[in-house]
Design a protein around this motif. Structure first.
Motif, short mmCIF file in Angstrom:
data_model
loop_
_atom_site.label_atom_id
_atom_site.label_comp_id
_atom_site.label_asym_id
_atom_site.label_seq_id
_atom_site.Cartn_x
_atom_site.Cartn_y
_atom_site.Cartn_z
N VAL A 172 0.84 -1.19 0.00
CA VAL A 172 0.00 0.00 0.00
C VAL A 172 0.88 1.25 0.00
CG1 VAL A 172 -1.71 1.32 1.29
CG2 VAL A 172 -1.85 -1.17 1.22
N THR A 173 0.59 2.17 -0.90
CA THR A 173 1.33 3.43 -0.95
C THR A 173 0.54 4.51 -0.23
OG1 THR A 173 0.34 3.97 -3.10
CG2 THR A 173 2.46 2.85 -3.12
N LEU A 174 1.22 5.28 0.57
CA LEU A 174 0.59 6.34 1.34
C LEU A 174 1.16 7.69 0.93
CD1 LEU A 174 0.72 4.77 4.93
CD2 LEU A 174 -1.22 4.78 3.35
N GLU A 175 0.27 8.65 0.79
CA GLU A 175 0.70 10.03 0.56
C GLU A 175 1.02 10.64 1.92
OE1 GLU A 175 -1.15 14.36 -0.85
OE2 GLU A 175 -2.31 12.50 -1.13
N LEU A 176 2.27 10.99 2.14
CA LEU A 176 2.69 11.48 3.44
C LEU A 176 2.38 12.96 3.60
CD1 LEU A 176 6.11 9.63 3.90
CD2 LEU A 176 3.85 8.98 4.75
N LEU A 177 1.79 13.30 4.73
CA LEU A 177 1.47 14.69 5.05
C LEU A 177 2.06 15.02 6.42
CD1 LEU A 177 -2.35 14.62 4.17
CD2 LEU A 177 -0.50 15.37 2.67
N ASN A 178 2.75 16.14 6.51
CA ASN A 178 3.26 16.62 7.79
C ASN A 178 2.41 17.81 8.21
OD1 ASN A 178 5.66 14.90 8.30
ND2 ASN A 178 6.35 15.77 6.36
#
Length: 260
Positions: A172-178
Motif C-alpha cells: 500500500v502506498t501512502l501520501e505522506l502529510l506533515n
C-alpha cells in the motif's frame, strides 16, 4: 446477559454482535462448523472477543495470505482441528489488453464487483497491480464473477481464478502529510487531511459515517494517536503514522499517511 455484552460495543454493532453470538452458540451446541464472509478487523475482534467467553468453540481466521486485512472466520466445536480446513478463498485475477487498465484504482474494481450485486462480505483484500488486479473472493461466488465481470470502469477485462498461493500483492502506498495542528482531535486532523473546514467535517462524523480503527466514532473531539486508522465514508482513509512533539507555538506535529 445480552445487555452486558452490548455495553462493550457501539449500538450500530448490535446486529453483528447478535449474529456472531448465534454462530458461536450453534457451533458449540450443534457441533457444526460455520464459515463466515470476509470480516473487517473490527468484526474479527468482536467475534474473537465473544468466542473467548465460550469454551466449547475454536476459531480460525484467514484472509488468503498472512498480512490480509479482511479475513474469513471458521467457527467450530472446540475439539476440531482447523489448520487444514478449506477457508473457501480464491484469487480473482483481472487483466486486459487495454492500456487504460493502468489508470484503474481500488474503488473502480470494488465498484465493478458491487455493481454485479455481490455483497461486500464476499470480497476480501484488493491488490491493484500495474497490469491489472488480484482480488481475494469467496469461492462460492467466484464462478459467478468470472461469468459476469467483463468491464471495469469502461475498460474491458478478462478474469481468471487462481489459488491463494498465486496471489500477487502490492504494498500500500501512502501520501505522506506533515501537519501542524492545534490538538489531536478527530475533527481537527480530519479537516486538515481532507482540506475541508471543520464545520463540513462535523456532519459525516456525527452522522456515523466515520470509523476509527474500523469502529464507528461519532465524537468529533475524540483524541487520535499514532497507529490509528481513520475512514470517513466518501472521503477515503488515512493513518496517523506518528505524533512528533510540539512546535514553538504550542501546536502538535503529526505525520499522516493518506491512502491512495
Amino acid at each position: 446477559m445480552r445487555t452486558e455484552i452490548y455495553d462493550h460495543f457501539h449500538p450500530d454493532e448490535r446486529d453483528y454482535v447478535d449474529r456472531a453470538s448465534e454462530w458461536i452458540s450453534h457451533a458449540g451446541a450443534n457441533h457444526r462448523q460455520k464459515l463466515t464472509d470476509f470480516l473487517d478487523p473490527r468484526q474479527q475482534y468482536i467475534l474473537e472477543t465473544l468466542a473467548a467467553k465460550e469454551d466449547k468453540v475454536t476459531i480460525r481466521v484467514d484472509g488468503g495470505y498472512e498480512a490480509s486485512e479482511r479475513k474469513r472466520a471458521l467457527i467450530a466445536p472446540d475439539y476440531s482441528y482447523l489448520d487444514n480446513e478449506d477457508m473457501g478463498i480464491q484469487v480473482l485475477a483481472i487483466s486486459s489488453d487495454d492500456h487504460k487498465i493502468a489508470t484503474l484504482g481500488h474503488g473502480d474494481y470494488l465498484g465493478a464487483m458491487l455493481g454485479l450485486g455481490i455483497k461486500r462480505g464476499k470480497i476480501g483484500d484488493i491488490h491493484v497491480l500495474d497490469d491489472g488486479c488480484h482480488i481475494l473472493v469467496a469461492s462460492e461466488i467466484s464462478d459467478f464473477i468470472t461469468l459476469h465481470l467483463q468491464q471495469v470502469h469502461r475498460v474491458h477485462v478478462w478474469t481468471e481464478l487462481l489459488p491463494p498461493e498465486s496471489l500477487r500483492t502490492k504494498e500500500v502506498t501512502l501520501e505522506l502529510l506533515n501537519l501542524s495542528v492545534a490538538s489531536l482531535r478527530l475533527d481537527g486532523i480530519a479537516s486538515d487531511v481532507y482540506k475541508l473546514s471543520r464545520s463540513k467535517i462535523l456532519a459525516p462524523i456525527r452522522a456515523g459515517r466515520c470509523r476509527v480503527n474500523w469502529k464507528v466514532e461519532e465524537n468529533p473531539s475524540a483524541s487520535l494517536k499514532a497507529g490509528d486508522v481513520i475512514s470517513i465514508q466518501g472521503f477515503g482513509r488515512f493513518k496517523v503514522i506518528e505524533t512528533d512533539g510540539m512546535t514553538k507555538k504550542g501546536r502538535f506535529r503529526v505525520k499522516i499517511g493518506k491512502f491512495a
